[in-house]
Write an enzyme that holds these catalytic residues in place. Structure first.
Site, PDB file in Angstrom:
ATOM      1  N   ASP A 129     -12.806  -4.569 -82.138  1.00  0.00           N
ATOM      2  CA  ASP A 129     -14.100  -3.982 -81.790  1.00  0.00           C
ATOM      3  C   ASP A 129     -15.209  -4.642 -82.604  1.00  0.00           C
ATOM      4  OD1 ASP A 129     -13.477  -2.846 -84.236  1.00  0.00           O
ATOM      5  OD2 ASP A 129     -13.655  -0.763 -83.570  1.00  0.00           O
ATOM      6  N   SER A 130     -14.826  -5.577 -83.484  1.00  0.00           N
ATOM      7  CA  SER A 130     -15.791  -6.451 -84.156  1.00  0.00           C
ATOM      8  C   SER A 130     -16.606  -7.253 -83.148  1.00  0.00           C
ATOM      9  CB  SER A 130     -15.074  -7.401 -85.117  1.00  0.00           C
ATOM     10  OG  SER A 130     -13.988  -8.043 -84.472  1.00  0.00           O
ATOM     11  N   ASP A 167      -8.149  -3.401 -80.016  1.00  0.00           N
ATOM     12  CA  ASP A 167      -8.649  -2.232 -80.749  1.00  0.00           C
ATOM     13  C   ASP A 167      -8.979  -1.081 -79.809  1.00  0.00           C
ATOM     14  OD1 ASP A 167      -8.552  -2.856 -83.420  1.00  0.00           O
ATOM     15  OD2 ASP A 167     -10.595  -3.621 -83.530  1.00  0.00           O
ATOM     16  N   LYS A 205      -4.566  -1.168 -81.608  1.00  0.00           N
ATOM     17  CA  LYS A 205      -4.786  -0.930 -83.039  1.00  0.00           C
ATOM     18  C   LYS A 205      -5.655   0.309 -83.218  1.00  0.00           C
ATOM     19  CE  LYS A 205      -7.439  -3.601 -85.719  1.00  0.00           C
ATOM     20  NZ  LYS A 205      -8.425  -2.614 -86.242  1.00  0.00           N
ATOM     21  N   GLU A 252      -7.497   2.919 -86.275  1.00  0.00           N
ATOM     22  CA  GLU A 252      -7.894   3.095 -87.668  1.00  0.00           C
ATOM     23  C   GLU A 252      -7.539   4.496 -88.159  1.00  0.00           C
ATOM     24  OE1 GLU A 252     -11.974   2.095 -88.336  1.00  0.00           O
ATOM     25  OE2 GLU A 252     -11.834   0.167 -87.300  1.00  0.00           O
ATOM     26  N   GLU A 273      -7.258  -3.277 -95.222  1.00  0.00           N
ATOM     27  CA  GLU A 273      -8.583  -3.898 -95.347  1.00  0.00           C
ATOM     28  C   GLU A 273      -9.315  -3.402 -96.584  1.00  0.00           C
ATOM     29  OE1 GLU A 273     -12.777  -4.740 -92.955  1.00  0.00           O
ATOM     30  OE2 GLU A 273     -11.127  -3.752 -91.907  1.00  0.00           O
TER      31      GLU A 273
END
Length: 267
Positions: free
Chosen positions: A46-47, A85, A115, A117, A184
């Protein structure tokens, strides 16, 4: 011929001490280049919201945008393992929504895994998605979707209390069934401790050299994103001046009437 990577390859690579190379990607031509180089995992992060769409952070990214970018990458038919993501609000509301959105990234977009978080707080969601036979990559430590709670993009796990919490997060992600976990923005000693304890691979970004693999944002290693310059990024190229020179030369040719020439024209 290179075989398509699977989750079994990453279990083997951890066991044999072979490092896992991961990069973000958001489009077809870049995916084709990266896959030709032998990248192990392509992450449609999502970057994309920051380095492609120009948002200040990843929070505005939508499911439709993630599906668009994932489809573009998959058209390159990569042999690499493709992880996409789940963006903010696509999995936090309820388990049904999380399962549906994870399924969309697999069924509609063609990814092999998703992915997510979070650690202890999101373990139930990871378990619900893996119960559908969708591989999940975890992500703990500095989680960009949590930037407001963290007070910005700050290193996590410096205090003893924070470090113990991250260890619990890592254990929870593994117990929930994740096949790997991104670490991270955490101290390298803590990352090494987590990596040694877990049976699943750890993928570091700003977490030091002890992780089982590393991931970086493609635009960062190519020198294409000037918004941020994290300490953990290594620049492998500086493409901004190269592109600027090409664009400037094109403008000068058009303005000066030297492009197109006859060889660029049809008779």
């Amino acid at each position: 011929m290179q075989k398509k990577k699977t989750v079994l390859d990453f279990q083997r690579m951890k066991a044999e001490g072979e490092r896992i190379a991961v990069l973000t990607c958001y489009d077809y031509p870049t995916a084709a280049i990266m896959d030709g180089c032998g990248i192990d995992i392509i992450l449609i992060g999502d970057s994309a919201g920051v380095v492609v769409a120009g948002y200040d952070n990843t929070l505005p990214v939508t499911m439709d945008e993630m599906i668009y970018h994932t489809k573009a990458v998959m058209r390159a038919q990569p042999k690499a393992f493709v992880v996409a993501d789940l963006p903010f609000l696509s999995y936090q509301i309820d388990l049904a929504g999380a399962r549906l959105n994870a399924g969309r990234l697999i069924k509609e977009a063609g990814a092999a895994a998703v992915k997510i978080e979070g650690g202890v707080n999101i373990a139930e969601t990871i378990a619900a998605i893996t119960a559908m036979d969708i591989p999940v990559m975890g992500h703990i430590g500095l989680t960009p979707q949590s930037l407001h709670r963290m007070g910005g993009f700050k290193v996590q796990g410096k205090s003893e209390q924070q470090a113990e919490k991250l260890l619990e997060d890592a254990r929870a992600v593994e117990r929930a069934g994740a096949f790997a976990v991104v670490l991270e923005g955490i101290p390298m000693g803590l990352a090494g401790k987590i990596t040694a304890e877990l049976s699943i691979p750890t993928i570091g970004i700003g977490a030091g050299p002890s992780c089982d693999g590393q991931v970086l944002v493609l635009h960062d290693i190519l020198g294409l994103c000037s918004k941020y310059s994290p300490k953990f990024v290594k620049r492998y190229a500086e493409l901004t001046p190269v592109i600027a020179e090409a664009v400037s030369s094109y403008i000068a040719d058009v303005k000066g009437g030297t492009f197109p020439e006859e060889r660029h024209s049809f008779k």
